[in-house]
Design an enzyme around this catalytic site. Structure first.
Site, mmCIF file in Angstrom:
data_model
loop_
_atom_site.group_PDB
_atom_site.id
_atom_site.type_symbol
_atom_site.label_atom_id
_atom_site.label_comp_id
_atom_site.label_asym_id
_atom_site.label_seq_id
_atom_site.Cartn_x
_atom_site.Cartn_y
_atom_site.Cartn_z
ATOM 1 N N SER A 181 11.804 -72.105 -11.849
ATOM 2 C CA SER A 181 11.689 -71.044 -12.854
ATOM 3 C C SER A 181 12.989 -70.723 -13.578
ATOM 4 C CB SER A 181 11.132 -69.783 -12.206
ATOM 5 O OG SER A 181 12.045 -69.292 -11.254
ATOM 6 N N HIS A 209 4.096 -71.578 -11.703
ATOM 7 C CA HIS A 209 4.420 -71.552 -13.140
ATOM 8 C C HIS A 209 3.717 -72.664 -13.915
ATOM 9 C CE1 HIS A 209 7.476 -68.412 -13.557
ATOM 10 N NE2 HIS A 209 7.907 -68.749 -12.359
ATOM 11 N N LYS A 240 0.015 -65.422 -13.034
ATOM 12 C CA LYS A 240 0.792 -65.873 -14.198
ATOM 13 C C LYS A 240 -0.183 -66.328 -15.290
ATOM 14 C CE LYS A 240 5.033 -66.437 -11.678
ATOM 15 N NZ LYS A 240 5.426 -66.963 -10.379
#
Ligand SMILES: *Cc1c(COP(=O)(O)O)cnc(C)c1O
Length: 393
Positions: A181, A209, A240
């Protein structure tokens, strides 16, 4: 004053001075591209809201319908009286969506990771972890009694050395983030799978992610790297791209998932996912290939456009642009802080990251693009970056 109070005050003062102090901004609006903080309107460029679903009207309405039908909560863990039809349906859907036999839900991906390693690994086993892995993998590994190896970021030679060194281990597991990230770079998953096959290790990927973002069909890093069927365990989050509220899961072969249901402590001893979160997550996955293709396309276009424009101003970017995490390097620690403040003044909300969150001399402003942004939002952010260029050392 009690002595522990002054002790804690001293420790807090150290934290405040350390560069890891986390100031919470209080948002008074829904989550989205445009938010309000302290009565000030800002463009939000620091959420993990990649597909723009978190504050969306459509999911809010879906959630209302789900609450109406399934109620607010279960007041139980899964194996007592906390499993509704919706939980089973979501698990089946997750497995199908990511092409695994089965899946198991957790309240978060943090819990999925916390309940993974300790359950599947014991003394005499070995686990290999990328040095930049997420805190939840690190903590999950800390709980297990396997021998721990930490390899330099994406360094396949070192990983191979360590696999050789652990050749006597009963069970071996390589654990990696799908997307890292801080840089937005991706795991070298094909090479990792090759090594795993050579040395008889399992591959575990946390694609929090990447899920819903990477790959031609949004299935994440496994699809992007073309390694379907070669990864043993996938953990990820609904918090997310896939909705933005919370909830996590582990997808794997049937017997691994069944074993987790029997022994994984955050699953056994923590309340089941709220029905509304399960229902909305199911909605997102069930309609992913129709409702959100436009969002995925604009996310990619936005990312390419933003990177191309901001690089043309002379900024240095990290990552290769395959992911909407766009780190704008300042290198200098003070510049990252000052620039993020200047951007905030101009109505652009981004966060600066400095040592020790990132290595010394690698300070940056992390911009995160969302499908919720419009081209005009991007242009306003770009203009602000252009105007503050001379703040750099
Ligand atoms: C965000 C993130 C998590 C935590 O997910 P939650 O569902 O919010 O607990 C875990 N792992 C990685 C790699 C992440 O990026």
């Amino acid at each position: 004053m009690h002595s522990y109070q002054s002790q804690l005050q001293g420790e807090l003062a150290e934290i405040m001075a350390s560069g890891t102090y986390k100031e919470e901004k209080i948002i008074s609006s829904r989550q989205g591209a445009e938010i309000e903080i302290d009565g000030k309107k800002l463009l939000n460029f620091c959420g993990n809201n990649y597909l723009g679903l978190a504050g969306s009207e459509s999911l809010a309405q879906e959630a209302c319908r789900a609450i109406d039908q399934a109620g607010y909560g279960m007041a139980s863990v899964r194996f007592i009286c906390g499993t509704q039809t919706i939980h089973k349906k979501l698990e089946e859907r997750v497995a199908r969506f990511f092409s695994f036999d089965d899946a198991i839900l957790y309240s978060s991906c943090f819990d999925a990771n916390a309940g993974l390693f300790e359950t599947l690994l014991q003394a005499g086993d070995a686990v290999f972890s990328d040095e930049l892995n997420h805190a939840s993998i690190i903590d999950g590994i800390r709980l297990c009694k396997a021998e721990r190896f930490r390899y330099p970021h994406s360094n396949m030679d070192e990983l191979e050395q360590q696999l050789r060194q652990a050749s006597g281990a009963r069970r071996k597991m390589i654990a990696t983030d799908g997307v890292f990230s801080m840089d937005g770079d991706t795991a070298r998953l094909r090479a990792i799978c090759d090594l795993a096959e050579k040395y008889g290790a399992w591959v575990m990927v946390d694609d929090s992610h990447g899920s819903g973002v990477l790959g031609a069909n949004g299935r994440g890093i496994i699809e992007a790297c073309g390694v379907a069927g070669r990864v043993d365990i996938l953990t990820s989050t609904f918090g997310k791209a896939l909705g933005g509220a919370c909830g996590g899961f582990t997808a794997a072969r049937a017997e691994i998932v069944e074993y987790l249901r029997q022994r994984s402590r955050p699953y056994l001893f923590s309340n089941s996912l709220p029905p509304v979160v399960a229902a909305v997550s199911l909605h997102v996955l069930a309609h992913f290939d129709t409702l959100y293709t436009a969002a995925r396309k604009s996310l990619q276009e936005h990312t390419a456009y933003f990177r191309e424009r901001i690089a043309s101003f002379g900024y240095t970017l990290s990552g290769d642009g395959s992911h909407p995490i766009t780190p704008v390097m300042t290198f200098d620690e003070k510049a990252a802080v000052e620039m993020s403040q200047a951007l905030y003044e101009k109505g652009i909300y981004v966060r600066g990251f400095t040592y020790p969150v990132v290595p010394k001399g690698r300070a940056r402003i992390r911009v995160q693009i969302s499908a919720a942004h419009t081209r005009e939002h991007l242009d306003r952010a770009l203009e602000a970056f252009y105007e503050i260029k001379n703040l750099r050392p």
